[in-house]
Every structure is written in structure tokens, then in C-alpha cells.
Design a protein around this motif. Structure first.
Motif, PDB file in Angstrom:
ATOM      1  N   SER A  68      53.243  32.063  53.905  1.00  0.00           N
ATOM      2  CA  SER A  68      52.477  33.134  54.567  1.00  0.00           C
ATOM      3  C   SER A  68      53.203  34.460  54.424  1.00  0.00           C
ATOM      4  CB  SER A  68      52.264  32.818  56.054  1.00  0.00           C
ATOM      5  OG  SER A  68      51.506  31.657  56.204  1.00  0.00           O
ATOM      6  N   GLY A  69      53.714  34.711  53.217  1.00  0.00           N
ATOM      7  CA  GLY A  69      54.463  35.945  53.003  1.00  0.00           C
ATOM      8  C   GLY A  69      53.703  37.017  52.273  1.00  0.00           C
ATOM      9  N   VAL A  70      52.378  36.864  52.038  1.00  0.00           N
ATOM     10  CA  VAL A  70      51.605  37.865  51.314  1.00  0.00           C
ATOM     11  C   VAL A  70      51.001  38.836  52.313  1.00  0.00           C
ATOM     12  CG1 VAL A  70      49.669  38.258  49.760  1.00  0.00           C
ATOM     13  CG2 VAL A  70      51.097  36.237  49.471  1.00  0.00           C
ATOM     14  N   THR A  71      51.417  40.120  52.235  1.00  0.00           N
ATOM     15  CA  THR A  71      50.947  41.110  53.200  1.00  0.00           C
ATOM     16  C   THR A  71      50.405  42.373  52.560  1.00  0.00           C
ATOM     17  OG1 THR A  71      53.192  41.999  53.374  1.00  0.00           O
ATOM     18  CG2 THR A  71      52.556  40.305  54.964  1.00  0.00           C
ATOM     19  N   CYS A  72      50.826  42.696  51.349  1.00  0.00           N
ATOM     20  CA  CYS A  72      50.402  43.952  50.719  1.00  0.00           C
ATOM     21  C   CYS A  72      48.896  43.946  50.451  1.00  0.00           C
ATOM     22  CB  CYS A  72      51.172  44.153  49.412  1.00  0.00           C
ATOM     23  SG  CYS A  72      50.822  45.710  48.582  1.00  0.00           S
ATOM     24  N   GLU A  73      48.227  45.102  50.641  1.00  0.00           N
ATOM     25  CA  GLU A  73      46.780  45.177  50.493  1.00  0.00           C
ATOM     26  C   GLU A  73      46.336  45.086  49.031  1.00  0.00           C
ATOM     27  OE1 GLU A  73      44.327  45.278  52.729  1.00  0.00           O
ATOM     28  OE2 GLU A  73      45.827  44.936  54.271  1.00  0.00           O
ATOM     29  N   GLY A  74      47.152  45.505  48.082  1.00  0.00           N
ATOM     30  CA  GLY A  74      46.753  45.470  46.675  1.00  0.00           C
ATOM     31  C   GLY A  74      45.881  46.650  46.304  1.00  0.00           C
ATOM     32  N   GLN A  75      45.375  46.653  45.061  1.00  0.00           N
ATOM     33  CA  GLN A  75      44.609  47.769  44.540  1.00  0.00           C
ATOM     34  C   GLN A  75      43.181  47.396  44.188  1.00  0.00           C
ATOM     35  OE1 GLN A  75      46.870  49.386  41.266  1.00  0.00           O
ATOM     36  NE2 GLN A  75      48.795  49.267  42.395  1.00  0.00           N
ATOM     37  N   GLY A  76      42.794  46.142  44.380  1.00  0.00           N
ATOM     38  CA  GLY A  76      41.434  45.700  44.064  1.00  0.00           C
ATOM     39  C   GLY A  76      41.374  45.024  42.713  1.00  0.00           C
ATOM     40  N   VAL A  77      40.782  43.839  42.631  1.00  0.00           N
ATOM     41  CA  VAL A  77      40.703  43.086  41.386  1.00  0.00           C
ATOM     42  C   VAL A  77      39.403  42.289  41.373  1.00  0.00           C
ATOM     43  CG1 VAL A  77      41.941  41.106  42.324  1.00  0.00           C
ATOM     44  CG2 VAL A  77      41.939  41.480  39.862  1.00  0.00           C
ATOM     45  N   THR A  78      38.801  42.124  40.182  1.00  0.00           N
ATOM     46  CA  THR A  78      37.549  41.392  40.028  1.00  0.00           C
ATOM     47  C   THR A  78      37.723  40.286  39.007  1.00  0.00           C
ATOM     48  OG1 THR A  78      36.268  43.379  40.494  1.00  0.00           O
ATOM     49  CG2 THR A  78      35.098  41.564  39.431  1.00  0.00           C
ATOM     50  N   ILE A  79      37.239  39.066  39.308  1.00  0.00           N
ATOM     51  CA  ILE A  79      37.277  37.934  38.385  1.00  0.00           C
ATOM     52  C   ILE A  79      35.839  37.653  37.963  1.00  0.00           C
ATOM     53  CG2 ILE A  79      38.094  35.583  37.996  1.00  0.00           C
ATOM     54  CD1 ILE A  79      40.277  37.489  38.847  1.00  0.00           C
ATOM     55  N   SER A  80      35.449  38.093  36.763  1.00  0.00           N
ATOM     56  CA  SER A  80      34.077  37.881  36.331  1.00  0.00           C
ATOM     57  C   SER A  80      33.861  36.447  35.880  1.00  0.00           C
ATOM     58  CB  SER A  80      33.742  38.839  35.169  1.00  0.00           C
ATOM     59  OG  SER A  80      34.518  38.514  34.036  1.00  0.00           O
ATOM     60  N   GLY A  81      32.696  35.879  36.196  1.00  0.00           N
ATOM     61  CA  GLY A  81      32.361  34.522  35.770  1.00  0.00           C
ATOM     62  C   GLY A  81      32.978  33.442  36.617  1.00  0.00           C
ATOM     63  N   SER A  82      33.598  33.802  37.750  1.00  0.00           N
ATOM     64  CA  SER A  82      34.227  32.801  38.607  1.00  0.00           C
ATOM     65  C   SER A  82      33.577  32.829  39.980  1.00  0.00           C
ATOM     66  CB  SER A  82      35.728  33.089  38.770  1.00  0.00           C
ATOM     67  OG  SER A  82      36.382  32.995  37.536  1.00  0.00           O
ATOM     68  N   ALA A  83      33.665  31.719  40.678  1.00  0.00           N
ATOM     69  CA  ALA A  83      33.143  31.649  42.040  1.00  0.00           C
ATOM     70  C   ALA A  83      33.988  32.535  42.930  1.00  0.00           C
ATOM     71  CB  ALA A  83      33.177  30.205  42.545  1.00  0.00           C
ATOM     72  N   PRO A  84      33.429  33.086  44.037  1.00  0.00           N
ATOM     73  CA  PRO A  84      34.213  33.939  44.930  1.00  0.00           C
ATOM     74  C   PRO A  84      35.367  33.164  45.523  1.00  0.00           C
ATOM     75  CG  PRO A  84      32.137  33.289  45.945  1.00  0.00           C
ATOM     76  CD  PRO A  84      32.070  32.879  44.508  1.00  0.00           C
ATOM     77  N   PRO A  85      36.499  33.828  45.742  1.00  0.00           N
ATOM     78  CA  PRO A  85      37.680  33.133  46.258  1.00  0.00           C
ATOM     79  C   PRO A  85      37.456  32.585  47.644  1.00  0.00           C
ATOM     80  CG  PRO A  85      37.997  35.510  46.348  1.00  0.00           C
ATOM     81  CD  PRO A  85      36.734  35.264  45.558  1.00  0.00           C
TER      82      PRO A  85
END
Length: 233
Positions: A68-85
């Protein structure tokens, strides 16, 4: 700037992601973020070790999610052709210092299995790969490991920011520092938990601790350093 990848469960998508991660530790930025969670969740199963960079990244993010160490918001990413996470469960709340156990009881953390044990199937597959390499006369590539460290200060007055800066200032070939967080241990004292990825043939964790983390100038802030988890990747 958003990054887009095609279906990572197909060979073409894996090849693109593997090339992308050749010079990067994370999907965006210099620490794990929600972008990494999004890409990790797009996988229907763990990637083949043939994709070295993807496999390294996937195992590292998998370990971080368990921590449970992931905290950064990130910059936005898209995975085309995949089911939503899939929705990621919220991290556990921080420990109340008033109810936290004494610092000397902190060793209980060592009992937490962050990475899981190697199955018989995995052991057999590794032995078969090693035998195939030996039979072909090829030199086995140097492996990598993901390591979780507990770095403990002298007392509650220790500057934890300077402590972390002292840890990250240690640079050597084959060593890459990853995500970190502060964990309460009691009486107002917090320890630093930090991930690192190492090339096994280049970095000895024991030597890193004994020759760099617990000697001057680092020991001005660091009382002790322990290996919590060690995972081959």
C-alpha cells in the motif's frame, strides 16, 4: 502529458510497453503512481519473463500494491483495447501513535509476507530454464531483485527528510531507489520503509547496509537498517 498503450495482453502491446520501460522505472514520473496501477490492472495475468523490462516493472508494482505504498497522483494514462482497471482497495489507515507498540516490538513487521513464496511450478520452471541455458552454452544473464528496507532513526527528534535524503544519496551501478513511506512505530517515532531494485551481481544488500547506511555520514540519522523483504524479479 497522458500516455497511451494498446492492449497489454497482446504481443504487440507488450512489445511497445517493454520498449517504453527500457529507460524508465515507472509509467510516468520518478515514483509509483495511479498510472502504474492502471497499467498493472490491465494485465489479465503476470507478463512473461521474456519481456524483461515489463516483468521487472510488474513485479515491483505488485509488491508496492501489497505494501500500500502507491500515493502519487500520476499524470493520466489510457490503455486502449483493454477492460477498465479493477477498483483498488484503499490503503490501511495510519497507526495511531498513542496506541502503537513500543519501538522495540517493531520486529513484528518482519513476519509480513509481502511477496509470497515461490510455488513448486515456478521452481520447476526456473530449473528447466537454467538447464536449457547450460545445455545451450549461453551465459546466464544477471538477475535482479526487489528489496524492501526498514530504516530506523535514533529518536523522535531525528529529521526524517534528511534521513531519507541520506539514504537516496547512496548511488552505485545496479542500484535504483523506489517508493518510500514513513511508518509509525510508537512514542512519536517513525521509521522509513523504502523499496529498491538491484542487479544481483553488482549490489550486495548486506554490504550496502554495513558499508554505507550505518556508517558516517548516514549514521548521523540512521540507528539501524533491516531487510524486510527480498524478491527475485
Amino acid at each position: 502529458m497522458a500516455v497511451t498503450f494498446h492492449n497489454v495482453n497482446l504481443e504487440a502491446g507488450l512489445q511497445k510497453l517493454d520498449q517504453y520501460l527500457l529507460t524508465r522505472s515507472y509509467i510516468t514520473g520518478y515514483q509509483a503512481s495511479k498510472d502504474d496501477i492502471a497499467v498493472h490492472a490491465a494485465f489479465s495475468s503476470a507478463p512473461s519473463s521474456d519481456y524483461v523490462n515489463v516483468s521487472r516493472w510488474y513485479n515491483h508494482i505488485d509488491a508496492l500494491l501489497k505494501l500500500s505504498g502507491v500515493t502519487c497522483e500520476g499524470q493520466g494514462v489510457t490503455i486502449s483495447g483493454s477492460a477498465p482497471p479493477a477498483e483498488v482497495a484503499p490503503s490501511s489507515p495510519a497507526i495511531d501513535d498513542a496506541k502503537a507498540p513500543a519501538a522495540e516490538d517493531d520486529d513484528d513487521d518482519d513476519d509480513v509476507d509481502l511477496f509470497g513464496e515461490e510455488t513448486e511450478e515456478e521452481k520447476k520452471a526456473a530449473e528447466e530454464r537454467a538447464a536449457a541455458i547450460k545445455a545451450s552454452g549461453k551465459k546466464k544473464e544477471s538477475g535482479k531483485s526487489s528489496v524492501l528496507l526498514d530504516v530506523k532513526p535514533w529518536d523522535d527528534e531525528t529529521d526524517m527528510q534528511k534521513l531519507e535524503e541520506s539514504v537516496r544519496s547512496i548511488q552505485m551501478e545496479g542500484l535504483l531507489w523506489g517508493a518510500s513511506k514513513l511508518v509509525p512505530v510508537g512514542y512519536g517515532i517513525k521509521k522509513l520503509q523504502i523499496m529498491m531494485t538491484i542487479v544481483d551481481d553488482l549490489v550486495s544488500v548486506d554490504s550496502l547496509i554495513e558499508e554505507h547506511l550505518t556508517v558516517e555520514p548516514a549514521n548521523e540519522y540512521i540507528q539501524s537498517c533491516d531487510i524486510v523483504a527480498f524478491n527475485k524479479i
